[in-house]
Enzyme design. Structure first.
Site, PDB file in Angstrom:
ATOM      1  N   GLU A  39     -52.464  17.735 -27.012  1.00 50.33           N
ATOM      2  CA  GLU A  39     -52.189  18.888 -26.154  1.00 50.33           C
ATOM      3  C   GLU A  39     -51.044  19.716 -26.720  1.00 50.33           C
ATOM      4  O   GLU A  39     -50.178  19.204 -27.416  1.00 50.33           O
ATOM      5  CB  GLU A  39     -51.817  18.405 -24.748  1.00 50.33           C
ATOM      6  CG  GLU A  39     -52.990  17.712 -24.070  1.00 50.33           C
ATOM      7  CD  GLU A  39     -52.668  17.209 -22.672  1.00 50.33           C
ATOM      8  OE1 GLU A  39     -53.550  17.293 -21.812  1.00 50.33           O
ATOM      9  OE2 GLU A  39     -51.537  16.743 -22.424  1.00 50.33           O
ATOM     10  N   CYS A  46     -47.935   7.895 -30.150  1.00 55.83           N
ATOM     11  CA  CYS A  46     -46.559   7.786 -30.650  1.00 55.83           C
ATOM     12  C   CYS A  46     -46.214   6.307 -30.755  1.00 55.83           C
ATOM     13  O   CYS A  46     -46.632   5.506 -29.923  1.00 55.83           O
ATOM     14  CB  CYS A  46     -45.604   8.476 -29.674  1.00 55.83           C
ATOM     15  SG  CYS A  46     -43.872   8.435 -30.185  1.00 55.83           S
ATOM     16  N   CYS A  91     -41.158   4.727 -25.758  1.00 61.56           N
ATOM     17  CA  CYS A  91     -40.160   4.981 -24.714  1.00 61.56           C
ATOM     18  C   CYS A  91     -40.806   4.729 -23.346  1.00 61.56           C
ATOM     19  O   CYS A  91     -41.932   5.174 -23.095  1.00 61.56           O
ATOM     20  CB  CYS A  91     -39.646   6.421 -24.801  1.00 61.56           C
ATOM     21  SG  CYS A  91     -38.828   6.769 -26.371  1.00 61.56           S
ATOM     22  N   CYS A 113     -42.264  17.784 -19.716  1.00 64.58           N
ATOM     23  CA  CYS A 113     -41.765  16.807 -20.693  1.00 64.58           C
ATOM     24  C   CYS A 113     -42.294  15.417 -20.397  1.00 64.58           C
ATOM     25  O   CYS A 113     -42.175  14.925 -19.286  1.00 64.58           O
ATOM     26  CB  CYS A 113     -40.247  16.719 -20.654  1.00 64.58           C
ATOM     27  SG  CYS A 113     -39.437  18.135 -21.349  1.00 64.58           S
ATOM     28  N   HIS A 134     -30.404  10.126 -23.400  1.00 65.52           N
ATOM     29  CA  HIS A 134     -30.805   9.405 -22.177  1.00 65.52           C
ATOM     30  C   HIS A 134     -29.859   8.312 -21.668  1.00 65.52           C
ATOM     31  O   HIS A 134     -29.984   7.902 -20.511  1.00 65.52           O
ATOM     32  CB  HIS A 134     -32.219   8.827 -22.295  1.00 65.52           C
ATOM     33  CG  HIS A 134     -33.257   9.841 -22.689  1.00 65.52           C
ATOM     34  ND1 HIS A 134     -33.233  11.145 -22.260  1.00 65.52           N
ATOM     35  CD2 HIS A 134     -34.342   9.744 -23.505  1.00 65.52           C
ATOM     36  CE1 HIS A 134     -34.258  11.791 -22.780  1.00 65.52           C
ATOM     37  NE2 HIS A 134     -34.938  10.979 -23.544  1.00 65.52           N
ATOM     38  N   GLU A 155     -43.383  11.621 -32.336  1.00 66.90           N
ATOM     39  CA  GLU A 155     -42.002  11.656 -32.806  1.00 66.90           C
ATOM     40  C   GLU A 155     -42.014  12.385 -34.157  1.00 66.90           C
ATOM     41  O   GLU A 155     -42.467  11.834 -35.168  1.00 66.90           O
ATOM     42  CB  GLU A 155     -41.472  10.222 -32.939  1.00 66.90           C
ATOM     43  CG  GLU A 155     -40.191  10.059 -33.722  1.00 66.90           C
ATOM     44  CD  GLU A 155     -39.034  10.959 -33.296  1.00 66.90           C
ATOM     45  OE1 GLU A 155     -38.769  11.095 -32.094  1.00 66.90           O
ATOM     46  OE2 GLU A 155     -38.407  11.554 -34.194  1.00 66.90           O
ATOM     47  N   SER A 191     -37.290  17.815 -32.114  1.00 68.03           N
ATOM     48  CA  SER A 191     -36.698  16.917 -31.124  1.00 68.03           C
ATOM     49  C   SER A 191     -36.974  15.475 -31.535  1.00 68.03           C
ATOM     50  O   SER A 191     -38.117  15.099 -31.796  1.00 68.03           O
ATOM     51  CB  SER A 191     -37.313  17.197 -29.751  1.00 68.03           C
ATOM     52  OG  SER A 191     -36.815  16.284 -28.805  1.00 68.03           O
TER      53      SER A 191
HETATM   54  N1  SAH Z   1     -40.244  12.218 -29.687  1.00 67.70           N
HETATM   55  C1  SAH Z   1     -39.385  13.322 -29.436  1.00 67.70           C
HETATM   56  C2  SAH Z   1     -40.076  14.463 -28.690  1.00 67.70           C
HETATM   57  C3  SAH Z   1     -40.849  14.054 -27.505  1.00 67.70           C
HETATM   58  S1  SAH Z   1     -40.735  14.505 -25.877  1.00 67.70           S
HETATM   59  C4  SAH Z   1     -38.153  12.889 -28.695  1.00 67.70           C
HETATM   60  O1  SAH Z   1     -38.084  11.745 -28.318  1.00 67.70           O
HETATM   61  O2  SAH Z   1     -37.235  13.677 -28.554  1.00 67.70           O
HETATM   62  C5  SAH Z   1     -39.579  15.694 -25.500  1.00 67.70           C
HETATM   63  C6  SAH Z   1     -38.551  15.223 -24.480  1.00 67.70           C
HETATM   64  O3  SAH Z   1     -39.130  14.818 -23.230  1.00 67.70           O
HETATM   65  C7  SAH Z   1     -37.736  14.027 -24.966  1.00 67.70           C
HETATM   66  O4  SAH Z   1     -36.386  14.247 -24.710  1.00 67.70           O
HETATM   67  C8  SAH Z   1     -38.253  12.913 -24.096  1.00 67.70           C
HETATM   68  O5  SAH Z   1     -37.344  11.860 -24.006  1.00 67.70           O
HETATM   69  C9  SAH Z   1     -38.476  13.642 -22.789  1.00 67.70           C
HETATM   70  N2  SAH Z   1     -39.332  12.916 -21.852  1.00 67.70           N
HETATM   71  C10 SAH Z   1     -40.276  12.017 -22.134  1.00 67.70           C
HETATM   72  N3  SAH Z   1     -40.866  11.574 -21.007  1.00 67.70           N
HETATM   73  C11 SAH Z   1     -40.275  12.206 -19.979  1.00 67.70           C
HETATM   74  C12 SAH Z   1     -40.451  12.192 -18.560  1.00 67.70           C
HETATM   75  N4  SAH Z   1     -41.390  11.425 -17.998  1.00 67.70           N
HETATM   76  N5  SAH Z   1     -39.671  13.000 -17.820  1.00 67.70           N
HETATM   77  C13 SAH Z   1     -38.761  13.806 -18.393  1.00 67.70           C
HETATM   78  N6  SAH Z   1     -38.549  13.859 -19.718  1.00 67.70           N
HETATM   79  C14 SAH Z   1     -39.296  13.079 -20.506  1.00 67.70           C
END
Ligand code: SAH
Length: 385
Positions: free
Chosen positions: A103, A147, A151, A371, A254, A197, A228
């Protein structure tokens, strides 16, 4: 503006015709006894106009058009689904040639600074004075199918890494989206914040960024591109070296606490948060630029006053702006956003400590485009079933 980009030391080999730079076309053109200038013509069709069908490349001789078709030049992605949010955020479902799906999200800029994905001040400076006539859209790109980072709060990684995306697939998300824009809209910035990532697919993303910045292609400034990362330290250093700090860096922090962060983000066991912050200190930002820190606020996990205090201490002296993102709901987890009062208290603590901080309202959460909500178009559900 002088560009300080060093060509990445070892730019990965092109995986397909459509991700070749003009000079990479030259050997094939020589073999076909075509003049060298055809390389720029072909590159422009693909990267400026977003056209992959050689039959329509009208300034090329018919024999060359046929040869390109024979050698498999074709669009790397096709749109197979669209959703529009009540806040005008648009999500596109794209299918690649092996039928894998990812997406991408189009986020139109609005007048409310609170709802911007990025502070616009930087962009306004870059933009000159044309912002009234055209509406700027930030596009959020995916860079992997799934990915590997795992996380806990993120939907995109629930299936693991299915495969890397190629540079052609990454940039073709933009040509796909351009066909969807209104006449007054244009993509003014891209963020690698979709599925995957980016620094775990360094070869492809570095090629993609350079393709997008090429003067015969989109000619987008590298300063309008944001990578990011969850904190892959060696690759942050590599990005710094290859792009001289021109590319904007965003880091998902985080938590300032290693135990909490390792629990949320397994990568923290390999690169503890202090090492990540050291890499941020080394990252060459311009005088007016800041590294974005992403901080997803999760109820009872990282949302206390003490968490805020530790974050302030961790980031002291690093030029950052902090994006606070209340956790967006995803399937298969109990994790949730804190109550509004806790979000406000966290925000106020950082503000009070003199940090630049933005509270990000979810964009497109009604269509699962916010996000961490991006998935693989049914693949997630299929794999978990
Ligand atoms: N892999 C990269 C980019 C991915 S997502 C990274 O980790 O930065 C972009 C952002 O959305 C990241 O900061 C990620 O931690 C955040 N994110 C992921 N899941 C989320 C959620 N359920 N709610 C809010 N932010 C989220």
């Amino acid at each position: 503006m002088q560009c300080s980009v060093q060509w990445p030391q070892k730019l990965s080999e092109p995986q397909s015709l459509s991700e070749r730079f003009p000079d990479e076309w030259e050997p094939l053109l020589a073999e076909l006894q075509e003049p060298r200038y055809r390389s720029v013509q072909i590159f422009r069709w693909i990267h400026k106009r977003g056209l992959f069908n050689s039959a329509e490349m009208t300034d090329l001789p018919l024999s060359l058009r046929e040869e390109l078709l024979k050698r498999g030049l074709s669009a790397p992605t096709a749109i197979v689904g669209r959703r529009i949010s009540s806040d005008k955020t648009r999500k596109l479902l794209l299918e690649m040639n092996d039928r894998r799906r990812v997406e991408t999200v189009l986020i139109p800029h609005t007048s409310s600074p609170q709802s911007e994905l990025f502070s616009l001040s930087q962009e306004d400076e870059l933009d000159g004075n044309d912002s009234r006539d055209s509406r700027r859209v930030t596009q959020c790109l995916s860079c992997q199918v799934g990915c590997a980072m795992g996380c806990r709060f993120c939907a995109s990684g629930k299936v693991g890494l299915i495969r890397q995306m190629t540079a052609a697939e990454i940039v073709s998300q933009i040509s796909a989206a351009q066909g969807e824009l209104k006449e007054t809209e244009r993509i003014s910035a891209i963020v690698l914040m979709g599925i995957g990532e980016p620094l775990h697919n360094y070869g492809a993303i570095s090629r993609a960024l350079l393709l997008l910045s090429h003067p015969d292609g989109q000619a987008m400034s590298l300063r309008r591109m944001t990578v990011s990362t969850c904190g892959l330290v060696p690759e942050i250093d590599r990005l710094a070296k290859d792009f001289g700090g021109e590319v904007q860096l965003a880091v998902s922090i985080h938590s300032a606490d290693d135990a909490v962060r390792s629990d949320l983000m397994p990568i923290n066991r390999k690169y503890p948060v202090r090492e990540v912050v050291e890499a941020m200190r080394r990252y060459p930002t311009g005088t007016h630029e800041r590294i974005t820190v992403e901080y997803t606020l999760i109820r009872r996990i990282n949302d206390s006053e003490n968490d805020a205090r530790r974050l302030v201490k961790l980031l002291r002296g690093v030029p950052v702006k902090v994006n606070l993102i209340p956790m967006n709901p995803i399937e298969c987890t109990q994790l949730e956003a804190p109550p509004e009062a806790a979000v406000d208290a966290f925000y106020n603590h950082l503000r009070g400590a003199g940090m630049m901080v933005f509270l990000r309202r979810p964009r497109g959460d009604d269509i699962a485009a916010a996000c961490g909500q991006l998935a693989l178009g049914g693949e997630l559900r299929r794999n978990l079933a």
